[in-house]
Design a protein around this motif. Structure first.
Motif, PDB file in Angstrom:
ATOM      1  N   ASP A 164      42.158  48.273  95.047  1.00 15.95           N
ATOM      2  CA  ASP A 164      42.679  49.093  93.949  1.00 15.95           C
ATOM      3  C   ASP A 164      42.932  48.236  92.714  1.00 15.95           C
ATOM      4  OD1 ASP A 164      45.205  47.849  94.142  1.00 15.95           O
ATOM      5  OD2 ASP A 164      45.991  49.395  95.464  1.00 15.95           O
ATOM      6  N   GLY A 165      43.335  48.895  91.621  1.00 13.94           N
ATOM      7  CA  GLY A 165      43.489  48.192  90.356  1.00 13.94           C
ATOM      8  C   GLY A 165      44.594  47.164  90.355  1.00 13.94           C
ATOM      9  N   VAL A 166      45.650  47.392  91.135  1.00 11.91           N
ATOM     10  CA  VAL A 166      46.757  46.427  91.196  1.00 11.91           C
ATOM     11  C   VAL A 166      46.297  45.136  91.861  1.00 11.91           C
ATOM     12  CG1 VAL A 166      49.069  45.984  92.098  1.00 11.91           C
ATOM     13  CG2 VAL A 166      48.501  48.247  91.190  1.00 11.91           C
ATOM     14  N   VAL A 167      45.596  45.269  92.987  1.00  7.38           N
ATOM     15  CA  VAL A 167      45.065  44.087  93.672  1.00  7.38           C
ATOM     16  C   VAL A 167      44.047  43.379  92.786  1.00  7.38           C
ATOM     17  CG1 VAL A 167      43.754  43.280  95.674  1.00  7.38           C
ATOM     18  CG2 VAL A 167      45.478  45.069  95.952  1.00  7.38           C
ATOM     19  N   LEU A 168      43.190  44.152  92.130  1.00 12.74           N
ATOM     20  CA  LEU A 168      42.198  43.568  91.226  1.00 12.74           C
ATOM     21  C   LEU A 168      42.883  42.797  90.103  1.00 12.74           C
ATOM     22  CD1 LEU A 168      39.368  43.171  90.076  1.00 12.74           C
ATOM     23  CD2 LEU A 168      39.540  45.450  89.044  1.00 12.74           C
ATOM     24  N   CYS A 169      43.930  43.372  89.520  1.00 14.55           N
ATOM     25  CA  CYS A 169      44.676  42.708  88.450  1.00 14.55           C
ATOM     26  C   CYS A 169      45.225  41.365  88.931  1.00 14.55           C
ATOM     27  CB  CYS A 169      45.806  43.623  87.977  1.00 14.55           C
ATOM     28  SG  CYS A 169      46.802  42.945  86.629  1.00 14.55           S
ATOM     29  N   ARG A 170      45.804  41.374  90.128  1.00 10.97           N
ATOM     30  CA  ARG A 170      46.368  40.135  90.681  1.00 10.97           C
ATOM     31  C   ARG A 170      45.283  39.079  90.889  1.00 10.97           C
ATOM     32  NH1 ARG A 170      48.813  42.393  94.659  1.00 10.97           N
ATOM     33  NH2 ARG A 170      50.732  42.769  93.487  1.00 10.97           N
ATOM     34  N   GLU A 171      44.103  39.503  91.351  1.00 14.32           N
ATOM     35  CA  GLU A 171      43.003  38.559  91.565  1.00 14.32           C
ATOM     36  C   GLU A 171      42.469  38.025  90.243  1.00 14.32           C
ATOM     37  OE1 GLU A 171      41.865  37.328  94.516  1.00 14.32           O
ATOM     38  OE2 GLU A 171      43.685  38.320  95.234  1.00 14.32           O
ATOM     39  N   ILE A 172      42.418  38.879  89.234  1.00 12.73           N
ATOM     40  CA  ILE A 172      41.940  38.433  87.918  1.00 12.73           C
ATOM     41  C   ILE A 172      42.859  37.360  87.344  1.00 12.73           C
ATOM     42  CG2 ILE A 172      41.690  39.176  85.509  1.00 12.73           C
ATOM     43  CD1 ILE A 172      40.602  41.841  86.592  1.00 12.73           C
ATOM     44  N   ARG A 173      44.156  37.516  87.537  1.00  9.76           N
ATOM     45  CA  ARG A 173      45.109  36.534  87.004  1.00  9.76           C
ATOM     46  C   ARG A 173      44.967  35.159  87.657  1.00  9.76           C
ATOM     47  NH1 ARG A 173      45.577  38.308  82.233  1.00  9.76           N
ATOM     48  NH2 ARG A 173      47.061  40.004  81.859  1.00  9.76           N
ATOM     49  N   LYS A 174      44.285  35.096  88.783  1.00  6.47           N
ATOM     50  CA  LYS A 174      44.040  33.810  89.426  1.00  6.47           C
ATOM     51  C   LYS A 174      42.860  33.078  88.795  1.00  6.47           C
ATOM     52  CE  LYS A 174      45.705  35.449  93.933  1.00  6.47           C
ATOM     53  NZ  LYS A 174      45.294  35.726  95.350  1.00  6.47           N
ATOM     54  N   LEU A 175      42.043  33.795  88.028  1.00  4.28           N
ATOM     55  CA  LEU A 175      40.882  33.189  87.383  1.00  4.28           C
ATOM     56  C   LEU A 175      41.334  32.400  86.162  1.00  4.28           C
ATOM     57  CD1 LEU A 175      38.390  36.210  87.546  1.00  4.28           C
ATOM     58  CD2 LEU A 175      38.580  34.271  89.132  1.00  4.28           C
ATOM     59  N   ARG A 176      40.881  31.198  86.044  1.00  2.00           N
ATOM     60  CA  ARG A 176      41.358  30.281  85.003  1.00  2.00           C
ATOM     61  C   ARG A 176      41.260  30.865  83.602  1.00  2.00           C
ATOM     62  NH1 ARG A 176      38.573  24.408  83.668  1.00  2.00           N
ATOM     63  NH2 ARG A 176      39.861  23.903  81.837  1.00  2.00           N
ATOM     64  N   TYR A 177      40.139  31.501  83.278  1.00  2.87           N
ATOM     65  CA  TYR A 177      39.918  31.956  81.906  1.00  2.87           C
ATOM     66  C   TYR A 177      40.508  33.333  81.626  1.00  2.87           C
ATOM     67  CZ  TYR A 177      36.772  27.968  81.669  1.00  2.87           C
ATOM     68  OH  TYR A 177      36.273  26.692  81.706  1.00  2.87           O
ATOM     69  N   TYR A 178      41.117  33.948  82.624  1.00  7.95           N
ATOM     70  CA  TYR A 178      41.677  35.283  82.424  1.00  7.95           C
ATOM     71  C   TYR A 178      43.164  35.350  82.783  1.00  7.95           C
ATOM     72  CZ  TYR A 178      36.909  36.751  81.645  1.00  7.95           C
ATOM     73  OH  TYR A 178      35.647  36.880  81.115  1.00  7.95           O
ATOM     74  N   ALA A 179      43.830  34.206  82.737  1.00  2.00           N
ATOM     75  CA  ALA A 179      45.261  34.173  83.062  1.00  2.00           C
ATOM     76  C   ALA A 179      46.089  34.945  82.042  1.00  2.00           C
ATOM     77  CB  ALA A 179      45.749  32.722  83.144  1.00  2.00           C
ATOM     78  N   ASP A 180      45.608  35.017  80.783  1.00  2.00           N
ATOM     79  CA  ASP A 180      46.389  35.668  79.731  1.00  2.00           C
ATOM     80  C   ASP A 180      45.624  36.758  78.988  1.00  2.00           C
ATOM     81  OD1 ASP A 180      48.829  34.018  79.922  1.00  2.00           O
ATOM     82  OD2 ASP A 180      47.504  32.397  79.300  1.00  2.00           O
ATOM     83  N   THR A 181      44.433  37.110  79.438  1.00  2.00           N
ATOM     84  CA  THR A 181      43.654  38.165  78.781  1.00  2.00           C
ATOM     85  C   THR A 181      44.374  39.503  78.910  1.00  2.00           C
ATOM     86  OG1 THR A 181      41.605  37.005  79.317  1.00  2.00           O
ATOM     87  CG2 THR A 181      41.427  39.337  78.746  1.00  2.00           C
ATOM     88  N   PRO A 182      44.511  40.278  77.824  1.00  2.00           N
ATOM     89  CA  PRO A 182      45.175  41.585  77.924  1.00  2.00           C
ATOM     90  C   PRO A 182      44.503  42.496  78.946  1.00  2.00           C
ATOM     91  CG  PRO A 182      44.950  40.947  75.630  1.00  2.00           C
ATOM     92  CD  PRO A 182      44.165  39.941  76.427  1.00  2.00           C
ATOM     93  N   ILE A 183      45.312  43.065  79.832  1.00  2.00           N
ATOM     94  CA  ILE A 183      44.829  44.000  80.855  1.00  2.00           C
ATOM     95  C   ILE A 183      45.539  45.334  80.659  1.00  2.00           C
ATOM     96  CG2 ILE A 183      44.737  44.545  83.313  1.00  2.00           C
ATOM     97  CD1 ILE A 183      44.478  41.601  83.913  1.00  2.00           C
ATOM     98  N   ILE A 184      44.739  46.389  80.464  1.00  2.00           N
ATOM     99  CA  ILE A 184      45.270  47.747  80.302  1.00  2.00           C
ATOM    100  C   ILE A 184      44.902  48.545  81.549  1.00  2.00           C
ATOM    101  CG2 ILE A 184      45.229  49.849  78.902  1.00  2.00           C
ATOM    102  CD1 ILE A 184      44.293  48.123  76.535  1.00  2.00           C
ATOM    103  N   MET A 185      45.888  49.191  82.157  1.00  7.14           N
ATOM    104  CA  MET A 185      45.656  49.981  83.361  1.00  7.14           C
ATOM    105  C   MET A 185      45.451  51.451  83.015  1.00  7.14           C
ATOM    106  SD  MET A 185      45.957  47.384  85.366  1.00  7.14           S
ATOM    107  CE  MET A 185      45.736  48.150  86.984  1.00  7.14           C
ATOM    108  N   LEU A 186      44.622  52.135  83.803  1.00  9.10           N
ATOM    109  CA  LEU A 186      44.461  53.578  83.715  1.00  9.10           C
ATOM    110  C   LEU A 186      45.153  54.207  84.916  1.00  9.10           C
ATOM    111  CD1 LEU A 186      40.647  53.816  82.845  1.00  9.10           C
ATOM    112  CD2 LEU A 186      42.569  53.892  81.258  1.00  9.10           C
ATOM    113  N   THR A 187      45.998  55.205  84.674  1.00 10.32           N
ATOM    114  CA  THR A 187      46.749  55.783  85.781  1.00 10.32           C
ATOM    115  C   THR A 187      47.079  57.248  85.526  1.00 10.32           C
ATOM    116  OG1 THR A 187      48.748  55.546  87.133  1.00 10.32           O
ATOM    117  CG2 THR A 187      48.958  55.068  84.796  1.00 10.32           C
TER     118      THR A 187
END
Length: 314
Positions: free
Chosen positions: A61-84
């Motif tokens: 799901d999007g929450v797990v995906l968000c958490r995994e993205i934050r582990k990526l070096r170049y996306y630690a601070d990229t703005p993430i907007i959720m749809l809900t």
């Protein structure tokens, strides 16, 4: 801006591309699942400026995906907007706790998405300070009193649950539905003698103090849906998605017990116990346009009043 949109519904993805194009964003890449999105992020060599993730997706799901993205070096601070969906408030809090910065409710409109993208652009322009707690706690000891942020700086703690930066905490509060405001409590917490800790701790030790204090507050309020941010000078602002008036008086003793038993703090050998003082909780300002700053200011004021009362009695 270059945007990656992730949703398992191809109709939603097509609609997003149309809306984003009308907003002037032609570079929109889409993915139909969390694993597909991660594959794109790892393989892409140009980078994305904003990520739009659906929360309710099968598998990852999007929450797990968000958490995994934050582990990526170049996306630690990229703005993430959720749809809900409007009714899915618990997932919203989980998404912010996983590293999301904003959200849009379905069904969405062009104006709403345009505003959220403007906010994302502001976030991209801000120089935000982020500490990777896991990385800092594994470092060898460095010099005392030398840190990558000033005493008064707000800092986003990566690697601790249900914590976000102060900008995103404001987004969370400002977009909250009116009926949820009535059920919400806001308060502030202060690490006592934090200026002395700042001067005497190594960077690793200070990271341990910040993370253990946040974890102790979160654990003490385990019957609440808590989201918070470190706003500098040893102060946290916290939002509980329920009323905690009845539980508030019991939080400090519980926090004290948890901190006293912390193996990480014992290992740090700080020389004195870490203590936390909490301001009185209150309901946020109802007006969306006047909600964030007045609410955060009041949290600080009530905390300061509590500190002054303790000093006068003590």
């Amino acid at each position: 801006m270059r945007i990656l949109a992730v949703d398992d519904d191809p109709v939603v993805l097509d609609l997003l591309k149309v809306i984003l194009k009308q907003e002037g964003h032609d570079e929109v890449v889409v993915a139909g699942s969390g694993p597909a999105a991660l594959d794109i992020l790892v393989r892409d060599d140009r980078g994305f400026d904003v990520l739009v993730l659906d929360i309710a997706m099968p598998g990852m799901d999007g929450v797990v995906l968000c958490r995994e993205i934050r582990k990526l070096r170049y996306y630690a601070d990229t703005p993430i907007i959720m749809l809900t969906a409007h009714s899915d408030s618990r997932s919203i809090e989980s998404a912010f706790g996983a590293g999301a910065n904003d959200y849009i409710t379905k069904p969405f409109d062009i104006k709403g998405i345009g505003i959220r993208l403007q906010i994302a652009e502001r976030m991209m322009a801000e120089n935000r300070i982020t500490l990777d707690i896991n990385a800092l706690q594994s470092k060898l000891d460095g010099p005392e009193g030398q840190h990558c942020f000033a005493l008064e700086d707000a800092v986003c703690l990566r690697g601790v649950k249900q914590h976000t930066d102060v900008f995103s905490l404001g987004n969370y509060l400002s977009t909250m539905e009116r009926y949820r405001v009535d059920e919400t409590s806001v308060f502030a917490g202060q690490i006592q003698s934090f200026d002395a800790l700042y001067r005497s701790c190594t960077e690793q030790e200070l990271a341990t103090v910040l993370s253990e204090v946040w974890n102790s507050i979160s654990a003490a309020a385990d019957n609440t849906r808590l989201l918070g941010s470190y706003v500098g000078s040893g102060t946290f602002i916290l939002i509980a998605a329920c009323s905690i008036q009845d539980e508030w008086l019991g939080l400090e003793p519980t926090i004290k017990t948890i901190l006293a038993a912390s193996p990480s703090l014992k290992k740090a050998s700080l020389g004195c116990p870490v203590a936390v003082v909490l301001g009185r909780p209150f309901r946020p300002n109802a007006s969306k346009t006047k909600r964030v700053k007045p609410t955060f200011d009041r949290a600080r004021q009530l905390l300061q009043k509590r500190l002054e009362m303790d000093a006068a009695s003590g």
